[in-house]
Write an enzyme that holds these catalytic residues in place. Structure first.
Site, mmCIF file in Angstrom:
data_model
loop_
_atom_site.group_PDB
_atom_site.id
_atom_site.type_symbol
_atom_site.label_atom_id
_atom_site.label_comp_id
_atom_site.label_asym_id
_atom_site.label_seq_id
_atom_site.Cartn_x
_atom_site.Cartn_y
_atom_site.Cartn_z
ATOM 1 N N HIS A 11 -11.227 -12.173 10.435
ATOM 2 C CA HIS A 11 -10.574 -11.797 9.170
ATOM 3 C C HIS A 11 -9.053 -11.882 9.211
ATOM 4 O O HIS A 11 -8.378 -11.557 8.242
ATOM 5 C CB HIS A 11 -11.027 -10.400 8.710
ATOM 6 C CG HIS A 11 -10.413 -9.267 9.468
ATOM 7 N ND1 HIS A 11 -9.423 -8.474 8.930
ATOM 8 C CD2 HIS A 11 -10.635 -8.795 10.708
ATOM 9 C CE1 HIS A 11 -9.085 -7.539 9.818
ATOM 10 N NE2 HIS A 11 -9.805 -7.728 10.893
ATOM 11 N N CYS A 51 4.126 8.720 8.272
ATOM 12 C CA CYS A 51 3.328 9.057 7.098
ATOM 13 C C CYS A 51 2.244 8.024 6.810
ATOM 14 O O CYS A 51 1.264 8.324 6.149
ATOM 15 C CB CYS A 51 4.222 9.192 5.876
ATOM 16 S SG CYS A 51 4.807 10.863 5.692
#
Lengths: 392, 124
Positions: free
Chosen positions: A201, A325
């Site tokens: 992929h 984050c």
């Protein structure tokens, strides 16, 4: 709004012709490749064709190619398999500080099982020094695992040089080439590797399928026990459509590699130059020259990466960041820290990775939008204000 | 992963900027961890009449700064001190677990701004 997808290091679209080839193996030629009847034999034959396609792309023998569920499995198998099979010789492994987590976390697991790992450092561009690998080799070293090209900053490692050292010292050498296939020339003889991981992929093939190249004669314990698939080395009914897709995708990737690399790098260089010229206090991460043609990784001072990604998403642009984050941990990317970036600069990183379908218009749109977004976020940032920028 | 309310406050943040002659300023967090929140307040007759913020941080940090400054405006200092991170989070329709610390930061920044105001009152 047209979406501009610039996260091709994460995953790529599946080429239409690849998807088309896969389809009939879901609905028509769905037989189990281990069966004797014709639909099973047809599947088996298609798998062997795909194996030859992979072998041709890597310059190896078809018998040296084993299909897996993807890059993570290939890395796990290469490392654990080689470590276990060679435990009588020693329990020392050499790797680098900037490997993918599929490698690093596998090594951490082995360390808990009593293996020792030396992680060679990288320079400010994320480059491994082959001499550091040479000095790390011990009597009991059984494996060297160094990635061909880094997934975050794109730095291309001196694999051939490390391969020569490994061969000279008779140590097995594995490379995670997940980001390299289709982007740079990959030739197992040229690279001098014994084991090589790849994942479909990342080169316009399907998800959930990959391969491990295992040089003839290399001892490797299997991870998957069960049936006799993959010549008894990787049990489990073959993912026939996936394998067909991988074979088709790698054949095209190898054919188009040179042409694609030049075209994509030209667009990337244009974007890079525009960003560095028009946005002050931006730093380029990764090697300035020896870098994957589609990779652009920058650190934007005074702002945080996730906020930047969200703003870009609102403008229809998909990228990624090495900020804490976005990683789901407290620390930013281990790769950015390994090249010496302070935490606050690493938090402000942005990775844009192009595909062969990326257009000039899309790049122009990013060039137009990014400076505005950066300015907007900087005006919100107390760090920007502290550095005596005139903000009202 | 973010609610519409969070995305609204992130993409159209209220009260961005600073105040000239603020009554109090509170700054919490650190750049190493990836978030710093600085909140400015104007206090008249024990009431917060205006609030502004500057934030270095993720989407949740920016949205909670926006929501928190919006919520303290018009409140007495005591009411503002009672504004918990839970209330701010609820007003945003919730935050992902790993982002809850951003709302704690907003609460702390308001407390710091009020403490700064009270400190200034004492010394003047």
């Amino acid at each position: 709004m047209n979406k501009i997808y610039l996260d091709n290091a994460a995953t790529t679209f599946v080429r239409r012709e690849v998807a088309d080839k896969m389809l009939s193996y879901f609905t028509d030629c769905y037989g189990n490749a281990s069966s004797v009847y014709s639909t099973g034999r047809d599947a088996k034959k298609a798998i062997e064709d795909a194996r030859r396609q992979v072998a041709k792309a890597l310059n190896c023998q078809a018998a040296e190619v084993f299909f897996t569920s993807g890059g993570t499995e290939s890395d796990n198998w290469a490392i654990k398999g080689a470590a276990l099979a060679n435990a009588d010789k020693g329990k020392h492994i050499i790797s680098s500080t900037i490997e993918h987590h599929a490698v690093l976390h596998t090594l951490e697991f082995l360390q808990k099982q009593g293996y020792e790992v030396t992680y060679v450092k990288v320079d400010e561009f994320g480059m491994v020094d082959p001499e550091d690998v040479r000095s790390a080799i011990r009597e009991d070293t059984v494996l060297i695992t160094i990635m061909a090209a880094n997934n975050e900053i794109g730095t291309i490692q001196p694999i051939s040089e490390i391969g020569r050292i490994a061969r000279e010292r008779k140590v097995l050498f594995h490379t995670d080439a997940v980001q390299a296939i289709g982007a740079i020339p990959v030739d197992v003889e040229e690279m001098g590797v014994d084991l090589l991981s790849l994942s479909a992929h990342k080169f316009y093939g399907p998800k959930g399928v990959g391969a491990l190249y295992v040089r003839k004669g290399v001892r490797l314990e299997p991870l998957m026990h069960g049936g006799a698939q993959e010549r008894g080395r990787r049990a489990g009914t073959e993912n026939v459509p996936g394998i067909i897709g991988l074979g088709a995708a790698i054949e095209i990737a190898a054919l188009k590699q040179k042409e694609n690399a030049a075209r994509i790098a030209a667009l990337r260089d244009d974007l890079q130059q525009s960003i560095l010229e028009n946005i002050p206090e931006v730093r380029l991460n990764g090697h300035p020259v020896n870098r994957l043609p589609n990779n652009l990784n920058i650190s934007v001072k005074y702002i945080e990466g996730e906020a930047l990604l969200l703003m870009l998403d609102l403008a229809g642009i998909a990228g990624s960041s090495g900020s804490a984050c976005t990683s789901g941990s407290l620390d930013p990317s281990h790769v950015l820290l390994a090249i010496g970036l302070p935490h606050e600069i690493a938090h402000g990183s942005l990775r844009l990775t192009l595909s062969e379908d990326t257009t000039r218009e899309e790049i122009d749109e990013v060039k137009r939008v990014l400076p505005q977004i950066v300015q907007r976020l900087r005006e919100m940032s107390p760090l920007y204000e502290k550095e005596n920028h005139h903000v009202h | 992963m973010y609610t519409d309310k969070v995305m609204d406050h992130f993409s159209n943040p209220r009260n961005i900027g600073s105040l000239e002659n603020p009554s109090g300023v509170g700054e919490v967090g650190n750049a190493r961890c990836g978030d710093i929140m600085k909140i400015y307040i104007k206090v008249e007759n024990n009431i917060i009449t205006d609030a502004r913020f500057k934030t270095f941080g993720c989407g949740a940090a920016i949205a909670t700064s926006s929501m928190a400054t919006e919520m303290v405006k018009g409140k007495t200092l005591e009411e503002a001190l009672n504004l918990t991170n839970k209330v701010v989070t609820e007003a945003l329709g919730g935050l992902p677990n790993e982002k809850l610390h951003c709302s704690v930061l907003a609460e702390e920044a308001i407390h710091a701004a009020i403490a700064d105001y009270r400190e200034k009152q004492k010394s003047s």
